[in-house]
Design a protein around this motif. Structure first.
Motif, PDB file in Angstrom:
ATOM      1  N   TRP A  56       6.732  -4.441 -26.031  1.00  0.00           N
ATOM      2  CA  TRP A  56       6.818  -5.549 -25.087  1.00  0.00           C
ATOM      3  C   TRP A  56       8.179  -5.607 -24.416  1.00  0.00           C
ATOM      4  O   TRP A  56       9.197  -5.337 -25.047  1.00  0.00           O
ATOM      5  CB  TRP A  56       6.569  -6.870 -25.813  1.00  0.00           C
ATOM      6  CG  TRP A  56       5.162  -7.023 -26.269  1.00  0.00           C
ATOM      7  CD1 TRP A  56       4.665  -6.721 -27.499  1.00  0.00           C
ATOM      8  CD2 TRP A  56       4.064  -7.484 -25.495  1.00  0.00           C
ATOM      9  NE1 TRP A  56       3.323  -6.974 -27.545  1.00  0.00           N
ATOM     10  CE2 TRP A  56       2.924  -7.450 -26.324  1.00  0.00           C
ATOM     11  CE3 TRP A  56       3.932  -7.926 -24.187  1.00  0.00           C
ATOM     12  CZ2 TRP A  56       1.677  -7.849 -25.875  1.00  0.00           C
ATOM     13  CZ3 TRP A  56       2.679  -8.325 -23.747  1.00  0.00           C
ATOM     14  CH2 TRP A  56       1.576  -8.280 -24.582  1.00  0.00           C
ATOM     15  N   VAL A  57       8.171  -5.940 -23.143  1.00  0.00           N
ATOM     16  CA  VAL A  57       9.404  -6.165 -22.383  1.00  0.00           C
ATOM     17  C   VAL A  57       9.204  -7.395 -21.511  1.00  0.00           C
ATOM     18  O   VAL A  57       8.080  -7.833 -21.272  1.00  0.00           O
ATOM     19  CB  VAL A  57       9.782  -4.955 -21.479  1.00  0.00           C
ATOM     20  CG1 VAL A  57      10.049  -3.719 -22.309  1.00  0.00           C
ATOM     21  CG2 VAL A  57       8.734  -4.690 -20.431  1.00  0.00           C
ATOM     22  N   VAL A  58      10.301  -7.950 -21.059  1.00  0.00           N
ATOM     23  CA  VAL A  58      10.264  -9.052 -20.100  1.00  0.00           C
ATOM     24  C   VAL A  58      10.759  -8.485 -18.777  1.00  0.00           C
ATOM     25  O   VAL A  58      11.829  -7.881 -18.718  1.00  0.00           O
ATOM     26  CB  VAL A  58      11.156 -10.222 -20.554  1.00  0.00           C
ATOM     27  CG1 VAL A  58      11.193 -11.311 -19.496  1.00  0.00           C
ATOM     28  CG2 VAL A  58      10.670 -10.771 -21.894  1.00  0.00           C
ATOM     29  N   GLY A 111      14.730  -6.490 -23.227  1.00  0.00           N
ATOM     30  CA  GLY A 111      14.027  -6.610 -24.502  1.00  0.00           C
ATOM     31  C   GLY A 111      14.334  -5.448 -25.424  1.00  0.00           C
ATOM     32  O   GLY A 111      14.996  -4.473 -25.048  1.00  0.00           O
ATOM     33  N   GLY A 112      13.860  -5.558 -26.632  1.00  0.00           N
ATOM     34  CA  GLY A 112      14.106  -4.547 -27.646  1.00  0.00           C
ATOM     35  C   GLY A 112      13.573  -3.175 -27.276  1.00  0.00           C
ATOM     36  O   GLY A 112      14.195  -2.156 -27.592  1.00  0.00           O
ATOM     37  N   THR A 113      12.443  -3.118 -26.599  1.00  0.00           N
ATOM     38  CA  THR A 113      11.865  -1.829 -26.207  1.00  0.00           C
ATOM     39  C   THR A 113      12.750  -1.120 -25.197  1.00  0.00           C
ATOM     40  O   THR A 113      12.959   0.092 -25.281  1.00  0.00           O
ATOM     41  CB  THR A 113      10.452  -2.028 -25.628  1.00  0.00           C
ATOM     42  OG1 THR A 113       9.657  -2.704 -26.610  1.00  0.00           O
ATOM     43  CG2 THR A 113       9.805  -0.715 -25.287  1.00  0.00           C
ATOM     44  N   VAL A 114      13.312  -1.868 -24.258  1.00  0.00           N
ATOM     45  CA  VAL A 114      14.221  -1.288 -23.270  1.00  0.00           C
ATOM     46  C   VAL A 114      15.466  -0.748 -23.975  1.00  0.00           C
ATOM     47  O   VAL A 114      15.929   0.357 -23.688  1.00  0.00           O
ATOM     48  CB  VAL A 114      14.612  -2.338 -22.200  1.00  0.00           C
ATOM     49  CG1 VAL A 114      15.626  -1.774 -21.226  1.00  0.00           C
ATOM     50  CG2 VAL A 114      13.375  -2.827 -21.469  1.00  0.00           C
TER      51      VAL A 114
END
Length: 75
Positions: free
Chosen positions: A11-13, A30-33
């Protein structure tokens, strides 16, 4: 030109990053980025470093994969 990449899933924002200016930019956070950026930092020139989830989803018939060892990444 040697290019490398880091790929992670999750998930990203995503949203507009403009502050009232005419210039429009899109920002992903976000954490994924962050994980993709950390994978990029470990990738050798001309290679793509992928997270475990991405690696498990790749079709071995379509992509050649090489295990380069476990890496300790921040976060």
């Amino acid at each position: 030109l040697q290019v490398s990449a880091g790929v992670a899933t999750g998930w990203v924002v995503v949203g507009d990053a403009h502050a009232g200016t005419a210039a429009r930019e899109t920002l992903a956070i976000g954490g994924t980025v962050n994980m993709a950026a950390r994978l990029l930092a470990t990738a050798d020139p001309g290679s793509v470093a992928v997270g475990d989830d991405v690696c498990r989803r790749l079709d071995p018939a379509a992509f050649s994969r090489q295990f380069i060892g476990l890496r300790s990444l921040k976060g």
